[in-house]
Motif scaffolding. Structure first.
Motif, short mmCIF file in Angstrom:
data_model
loop_
_atom_site.label_atom_id
_atom_site.label_comp_id
_atom_site.label_asym_id
_atom_site.label_seq_id
_atom_site.Cartn_x
_atom_site.Cartn_y
_atom_site.Cartn_z
N TYR A 263 2.59 -21.18 -4.21
CA TYR A 263 3.42 -22.14 -5.10
C TYR A 263 2.38 -22.79 -6.12
CZ TYR A 263 6.13 -26.66 -5.59
OH TYR A 263 7.07 -27.53 -5.76
N LEU A 265 3.21 -25.03 -10.02
CA LEU A 265 4.05 -25.41 -10.86
C LEU A 265 3.61 -25.20 -12.37
CD1 LEU A 265 5.13 -28.63 -9.25
CD2 LEU A 265 6.34 -26.58 -9.49
N LYS A 280 7.88 -21.80 -7.83
CA LYS A 280 8.40 -22.65 -6.78
C LYS A 280 8.55 -21.98 -5.11
CE LYS A 280 10.54 -26.15 -9.88
NZ LYS A 280 11.50 -26.78 -9.90
N ARG A 362 10.95 -19.94 -0.21
CA ARG A 362 10.85 -21.00 -0.71
C ARG A 362 11.41 -22.37 0.14
NH1 ARG A 362 13.04 -20.46 -6.98
NH2 ARG A 362 11.43 -18.62 -7.34
#
Length: 409
Positions: A263, A265, A280, A362
């Protein structure tokens, strides 16, 4: 001399009389044993047992048993909703029931998926029919106990027990409670489980493990299978104090995998000119076809193919958490299905936007996608206080039975 001749004449007359009497006595003929199986009286057919050969198809099998091609096409068309003939597998046994006359034309085809499950295709009349059925299974509750000298698997093998029981204890019941790589000599176990039989004596697998006891480092760990949530209807294992032995979430959705991308961003992707494209999800790389598991109990709320996600499934676990699984080669569940932690929901693939085989996992919390590796994951939903008295009453005889089982050294 005359006296001897007279006696001989009497004996001959008596023997003749006995023979005449025996000629009038009907001799009982031996009736053949009447055999019923798969819903048919087998005495009325020529019964042919065989196995699917490598490269062999349904049409070839029926052709060999005197069913012409147009009839085969009709059979395939009529039974397609029940049985897909293209999925017959090499090595699977089957039975043909054929006419007993000189033609020996096939009348019924029986495909044996397993020792218990089979499909019957009946085409002896103008109405072609197919249905799935099972051989009646007898359930016998058994107990076992053992002492660890090296590892759990060896202790089970020494008693001729199914490897499934080893898996059940290590990967299911006590997966979150005991580290089975660090067992100690003289650790002990006990089980109450169901052994399944067909024809009364042929074992065909293990049913439920109703209760278990494991003593690790001198500390006792009880486990009892119980449905505490009547709405979901999914059983869990609880200890003798009604605590759930399971964590709410598995650590990863794929066994024997590695993280290929975390993960992030602020991830930059060369394909997009090194622009920041937030990732994500957490990618777990594995070969195409590897099973993907749901990491917690829940209900499937999405199962579809969509854009860059490819084939994906989304599971709602409760009002707080949901999980999503992307890029599947094939989905194994539908919207509305209730799934249990560890159930297979699909298979690793490369659908959508992906450079290699993996699942993008996710994790949603309160509607936002978050990093699952940084979450303090909750334990499983505790048992409601109102249920506990019923639970304790339920486990009381099982606990007594576990305590009474003697160890096998």
């Amino acid at each position: 001399m005359k006296k001897i001749v007279f006696l001989l004449i009497i004996v001959v007359f008596a023997a003749c009389a006995d023979k005449k009497k025996s000629d009038n006595i009907a001799v009982d003929s031996v009736e053949p044993e009447i055999i019923f199986k798969y819903g048919y009286k087998l005495n009325d057919y020529k019964v042919i047992h065989d196995t699917i050969k490598s490269g062999e198809n349904f049409s070839e099998i029926l052709d060999r048993h005197h069913i012409d091609y147009p009839k085969v096409l009709e059979i395939v068309s009529k039974i397609k909703d029940t049985f897909n003939v293209r999925k017959i597998r090499t090595g699977i046994p089957y039975t043909i029931l054929a006419k007993t006359d000189s033609t020996e034309v096939a009348q019924v085809f029986i495909y044996k998926h397993s020792q218990v499950n089979y499909t019957v295709i009946d085409f002896k009349d103008s109405i072609i029919k197919a249905y799935n059925a099972k051989i009646p299974v007898k359930t016998v509750v058994k107990t076992v106990a053992g002492v660890i000298t090296s590892n759990l698997s060896n202790a089970m093998d020494d008693q001729g027990l199914s490897p499934y029981l080893t898996y059940k204890m290590a990967d299911d019941i006590y997966a979150w409670t005991i580290d089975f790589s660090k067992l100690q000599e003289n650790d002990k176990f006990k089980l109450i489980y169901e052994q399944l039989y067909i024809h009364d004596t042929i074992p065909v697998g293990i049913g439920e493990v109703k209760a278990a006891y494991f003593e690790h480092g001198g500390k006792p760990f009880y486990a009892f299978k119980y449905v505490a949530d009547s709405i979901m209807g999914i059983p869990d294992y609880y200890d003798d104090e009604a605590a759930n032995l399971r964590r709410q979430f598995l650590k990863m959705p794929v066994k024997f995998s590695r993280i290929s991308s975390k993960y992030n961003l602020r991830r930059k992707i060369a394909y997009y000119g090194n622009k920041i494209r937030a990732h994500k999800g957490t990618d777990y790389a594995a070969p195409v076809g590897t099973p993907i598991m749901t990491t917690a109990n829940g209900t499937v709320i999405e199962s579809q193919y969509k854009g860059g996600n490819g084939n994906y499934v989304k599971v709602r676990h409760n009002s707080t958490y949901s999980t999503q699984y992307l890029h599947m080669s094939k989905r194994a569940v539908k919207v509305g299905n209730v799934v249990k932690q560890g159930d297979i929901i699909g298979y690793i693939g490369m659908t959508g936007n992906t450079a290699g085989p993996h699942v993008c996992y996710r994790f949603w919390k309160n509607g936002e996608q978050v990093d699952p590796l940084k979450q303090k994951l909750p334990v499983a939903e505790p048992m409601k206080e109102t249920i506990k008295p019923i639970y304790f009453k339920f486990i009381d005889p099982l606990k007594s039975k576990l305590d009474s089982i003697k160890y096998s050294h």
